[in-house]
Design an enzyme around this catalytic site. Structure first.
Site, mmCIF file in Angstrom:
data_model
loop_
_atom_site.group_PDB
_atom_site.id
_atom_site.type_symbol
_atom_site.label_atom_id
_atom_site.label_comp_id
_atom_site.label_asym_id
_atom_site.label_seq_id
_atom_site.Cartn_x
_atom_site.Cartn_y
_atom_site.Cartn_z
ATOM 1 N N CYS A 20 0.852 -1.187 0.000
ATOM 2 C CA CYS A 20 0.000 0.000 0.000
ATOM 3 C C CYS A 20 0.891 1.240 0.000
ATOM 4 O O CYS A 20 2.120 1.150 0.121
ATOM 5 C CB CYS A 20 -0.924 0.016 1.217
ATOM 6 S SG CYS A 20 -0.048 0.064 2.791
ATOM 7 N N CYS A 66 3.395 1.734 2.838
ATOM 8 C CA CYS A 66 4.696 1.081 2.698
ATOM 9 C C CYS A 66 5.668 2.009 1.978
ATOM 10 O O CYS A 66 6.833 2.147 2.361
ATOM 11 C CB CYS A 66 4.557 -0.217 1.916
ATOM 12 S SG CYS A 66 3.456 -1.442 2.641
ATOM 13 N N CYS A 95 29.872 -18.618 -33.065
ATOM 14 C CA CYS A 95 28.647 -19.362 -33.383
ATOM 15 C C CYS A 95 27.763 -19.453 -32.146
ATOM 16 O O CYS A 95 28.125 -18.991 -31.062
ATOM 17 C CB CYS A 95 28.971 -20.762 -33.897
ATOM 18 S SG CYS A 95 29.671 -21.843 -32.634
ATOM 19 N N CYS A 153 29.159 -20.816 -28.873
ATOM 20 C CA CYS A 153 29.900 -19.857 -28.048
ATOM 21 C C CYS A 153 28.935 -19.115 -27.124
ATOM 22 O O CYS A 153 29.195 -18.943 -25.925
ATOM 23 C CB CYS A 153 30.618 -18.842 -28.920
ATOM 24 S SG CYS A 153 31.788 -19.518 -30.102
ATOM 25 N N ASP A 167 -10.380 -1.397 -23.744
ATOM 26 C CA ASP A 167 -10.958 -0.432 -22.828
ATOM 27 C C ASP A 167 -11.652 0.638 -23.674
ATOM 28 O O ASP A 167 -11.221 0.935 -24.788
ATOM 29 C CB ASP A 167 -9.859 0.193 -21.969
ATOM 30 C CG ASP A 167 -10.377 1.334 -21.109
ATOM 31 O OD1 ASP A 167 -11.321 1.104 -20.347
ATOM 32 O OD2 ASP A 167 -9.842 2.448 -21.250
ATOM 33 N N ASP A 199 -5.363 2.373 -21.418
ATOM 34 C CA ASP A 199 -4.489 3.537 -21.260
ATOM 35 C C ASP A 199 -4.524 4.128 -19.867
ATOM 36 O O ASP A 199 -3.755 5.031 -19.567
ATOM 37 C CB ASP A 199 -4.872 4.632 -22.269
ATOM 38 C CG ASP A 199 -6.163 5.339 -21.877
ATOM 39 O OD1 ASP A 199 -7.049 4.664 -21.310
ATOM 40 O OD2 ASP A 199 -6.280 6.547 -22.128
ATOM 41 N N ASP A 215 -6.513 0.345 -15.736
ATOM 42 C CA ASP A 215 -6.306 -0.746 -16.693
ATOM 43 C C ASP A 215 -5.073 -1.576 -16.349
ATOM 44 O O ASP A 215 -4.903 -2.670 -16.892
ATOM 45 C CB ASP A 215 -6.139 -0.193 -18.113
ATOM 46 C CG ASP A 215 -7.392 0.513 -18.612
ATOM 47 O OD1 ASP A 215 -8.495 0.063 -18.259
ATOM 48 O OD2 ASP A 215 -7.264 1.522 -19.332
#
Length: 805
Positions: free
Chosen positions: A15, A18, A83, A86, A499, A698, A702
């Site tokens: 939260c 914190c 290659c 490696c 959305d 956006d 979301d």
């Protein structure tokens, strides 16, 4: 000493309390000027004096508070890889080090990205460990230095090839002696002399070919095998067997010349070096997207300091500087306009071709172009914090990450070389003891051919070159894939959840309708309500005011204004009383609304917010405001449906409004009245039905849904939090970007599969043909070199792809 900045990624916060606790704890450390903790992004930014504190104290303080700091991340350029084997060996070595949690080597990009705990391991330890393997880790270079390094590598391979070509051409000439049908070609007798051939072949074998011996030695020393082992074994067998035959010829005094294979070893080395040259050049092209992005940045900025105009390098601009930008110039850094207005061309960042009008208070992005007005801009983000720098970082991380299909190719490459060596040895003994009965020469040829054609270069290049080219091309189109795995996952999407607000729609209300009753003039009513609403701060009021101004109408004077919460507004405009609001407001004022009731209901059925208008206690009409659909939404959704995708709109709006918007864009599947915290649950329900879901949004609300979806796509015009939570950032606000991302993913995955086919087909067909003696060693060398080149060239096709055709 100048203060420094340190960013920590923190886990365990539940939260905002914190975040406050961590912020206070960090701020108390001596030498810390300030600490800001962003709970949503789980990130802390600390400004500190390096003379007074050590960055290790930050992690210790966070851990004492009961939270954890995410591992450090670093990346290196790698020198010496030949290659995929490696790359696999380096990756395994770093991954086994104490404190390293993840290591990804990109063979095509020649980089390694490492996540580690700096309490257990340091970058110097990694450099030392890899050096023991025979390779070099170089701290990540900036774009220009890296390009210089690439140019040096190209020139080095060019020099080697030219030397090899000059010395090999006479040996190649001697090959006509092996074929009767070429007997008409003149062949100088001196070229058939073993000592002349030895003199020509030796520099090619041990100078030009030194890189293969060095690589083979390092690989065998570390109990592994790579492409260099195959090349060194194959060419050495041809060279030393020819040397043995030459000594035998001299000691016995035989007449004529022995059948030697100096030309085979020299031609093989020349062809492989030529293939390397093509490969280095092509790999340089795959990273051109990053170079193009870096090239967009302005080199200098014109700043005001101490009331004096100064032109300084872009690196010296600091946040808070006032920057002057003239018409036609690039905007140096991200900032806010404080004076002036202009049209800004943001096409290089967002892909939008139409310049956007900007005024004081608007945000501008670095590397965009100021078209026609002089601006004063306050720098807000500089250096690695600018939008362009973040885009470059995302593209680099995407190109350096691995898709699951690449991990499969890496596992195959890791065991391929030892298997080929075993096949070559078995083939030699079969030919020597069974097919040609003791003829060493006849047994040697197919053995050499197997060793040469089986080099796994193409297999190692197949996936990373496609991901580099695909993600780079996507970035140019405004599609930022945050990793190769997201580029891979997107092609399997079958359901797209959109959305509504800010994604399908513009995200801001706009004046859509004005209907007046008989006896009133439309322009007069608009002018009255625009003037009245201009005193309100409500978003719907501002939409009306903006719409009135866009129609070219001027506002009048308001002598009295009253906001009526839940009802509307009342104002005195030019001595006339104006009311704008709900039915309830009109009933309370005893104003009959019957004449406009039908019109109001029709507007509301279309998902619009309709408000009644009264002037001097008489009903004047209805005004409607709505969050309008983006111009391209309908076309974009149709494109998605044509791709076979199920498209769903997800919104917290009421069902009627949602369905009205859905009808406008051609959608029949709508999930409405969903609370922000329930959006991720709706995504989970779709996944439980077996659907592969992409979520497009956006807003802050979301973010959980974006994280829950199989692929999260954030509209770049949205919030930083949504972008942080998503797997793909769509830099344009255009929903066509969703279809573009899916098409780009499908094309990239198809390209990868084509590359893997090319890589495997050479070995699958070539090894058996070589084993039965139908493939000359020099032909095997040409085929092996061409396989790598064909894979890279095929991947480069992605850089030219046009997905709108």
């Amino acid at each position: 000493m100048t203060n420094k900045e340190k960013t920590l990624q923190i886990q365990g916060m539940t939260c905002s309390a914190c975040a406050n606790r961590i912020e206070k704890g960090l701020s108390k450390i001596e030498g810390v000027e300030r600490a800001n903790v962003n709970f949503a992004l789980e990130r802390s930014t600390i400004v500190y004096d390096p003379e007074k504190t050590n960055v290790n104290e930050f992690k210790e303080r966070v851990e004492k508070l009961g939270y954890s700091v995410v591992q450090e991340k670093t990346s290196f350029d790698i020198s010496g890889m030949t290659c995929a084997a490696c790359a696999t060996r380096i990756e395994k070595r770093i991954s086994k080090m104490d404190g390293v949690t993840n290591a990804n080597v990109n063979f095509a990009l020649e980089t390694i990205a490492v996540e580690y705990d700096d309490k257990q391991v340091q970058t110097s330890d990694m450099i030392t460990a890899v050096k023991k393997l025979g390779y070099e880790l170089i701290p990540k270079q900036d774009g220009q230095k890296k390009m210089d390094h690439k140019e040096q590598e190209i020139k080095k391979q060019q020099r080697k090839f030219i030397i090899s070509l000059i010395l090999t051409a006479p040996l190649l000439w001697t090959m006509v002696a092996h074929f009767d049908f070429l007997s008409f070609i003149y062949l100088p007798n001196v070229l058939m002399n073993p000592w002349v051939q030895l003199a020509l072949a030796t520099p090619v074998q041990f100078f030009v070919g030194a890189q293969f011996y060095k690589g083979a030695f390092n690989a065998l020393r570390n109990k592994s095998a790579n492409m260099d082992v195959l090349v060194a074994l194959g060419t050495s067998a041809a060279y030393f067997y020819s040397l043995y035959l030459s000594i035998e010829w001299m000691s016995t005094g035989s007449v004529g010349h022995p059948e030697l294979y100096f030309e085979a070893s020299a031609v093989i080395i020349s062809l492989i070096v030529l293939g390397k040259l093509f490969e280095v050049r092509a790999k340089g092209k795959t990273s051109q997207a990053i170079q193009k992005l870096l090239g967009l940045q302005a080199k200098t900025a014109r700043v005001l300091r101490n009331n004096t105009e100064q032109e300084i390098p872009i690196e010296e601009v600091v946040a808070g500087d006032i920057i002057l930008v003239k018409p036609g110039e690039k905007i140096p850094v991200d900032g806010e306009i404080i004076e002036g207005r202009s049209a800004i061309d943001e096409s290089m960042i967002t892909g939008e071709s139409i310049p956007i009008d900007k005024v004081a208070g608007d945000v501008v992005i670095g590397a965009t172009i100021n078209k026609n007005g002089s601006l004063q801009i306050k720098a807000t983000k500089v250096g690695k914090d600018t939008a362009l720098a973040q885009i470059v970082k995302v593209v680099e991380e995407a190109q350096g990450s691995k898709a699951d299909i690449q991990r499969l190719a890496d596992r195959i490459s890791g065991v391929f070389v030892p298997i080929v060596v075993v096949i070559a040895i078995v083939t030699f003994f079969i030919w020597y003891f069974a097919v040609t009965s003791g003829d060493f020469r006849s047994a040697l040829i197919p053995t050499i051919s197997i060793l040469v054609i089986a080099c796994p270069c193409a297999l190692g290049l197949a996936t990373p070159t496609s991901i580099m080219a695909g993600s780079g091309r996507a970035a140019e189109m405004g599609l930022l894939f945050k990793g190769g795995e997201h580029l891979e996952n997107t092609q399997s999407i079958d359901t797209v959840v959109l959305d509504k607000t800010g994604t399908v729609t513009k995200g801001e209300p706009a004046l859509t309708d004005i209907l007046v009753v008989d006896g009133f003039d439309e322009e007069e009513v608009l002018q009255l309500i625009g003037t009245a609403e201009n005193q309100s701060e409500h978003p719907l009021a501002q939409a009306i005011v903006k719409g009135v101004k866009e129609k070219g109408l001027s506002l009048l004077e308001t002598t009295d204004f009253e906001a009526l919460p839940g009802f509307g507004i009342r104002a005195e405009v030019n001595g006339r009383e104006v009311l704008v609001g709900t039915r309830k407001l009109m009933r309370e004022r005893n104003i009959a609304t019957l004449d406009s009731e039908t019109s109001m209901e029709e507007l509301e059925s279309e998902g619009k917010t309709a408000m009644l208008i009264a002037v001097d206690t008489k009903l004047a009409g209805v005004v409607a405001v709505a969050d309008t659909v983006k111009d391209t939404s309908k076309e974009a959704i149709a494109r998605m449906q044509e791709l076979g995708l199920e498209v769903i709109m997800l919104t917290g709006d009421n069902k009627r409004t949602a369905e009205a918007i859905a009808r406008q864009v051609g959608l029949s599947n709508v999930i409405a009245e969903v609370l922000p915290e329930q959006k991720s649950e709706e995504i989970k329900k779709l996944q439980e039905q077996g659907k592969k879901v992409a979520m497009v949004g956006d807003g802050i609300n979301d973010a959980p849904a974006l994280a829950m979806a199989n692929v999260g796509m954030a509209v770049g015009t949205g919030t930083d939090i949504a972008i942080e939570a998503a797997d793909i950032t769509l830099m344009r606000g255009d929903l066509n970007s969703v279809a573009d991302a899916i098409i780009m993913s499908r094309k990239t995955m198809r390209n990868i599969k084509e590359n893997l086919f090319f890589a495997f087909i050479y070995n699958t067909i070539g090894i058996p043909i070589a084993a039965i003696g139908l493939l000359a060693p020099w032909v095997a060398g040409a085929a092996m070199a061409f396989s790598s080149v064909s894979v890279v060239l095929n991947a480069l096709r992605l850089q030219k792809v046009n997905i709108r055709n």
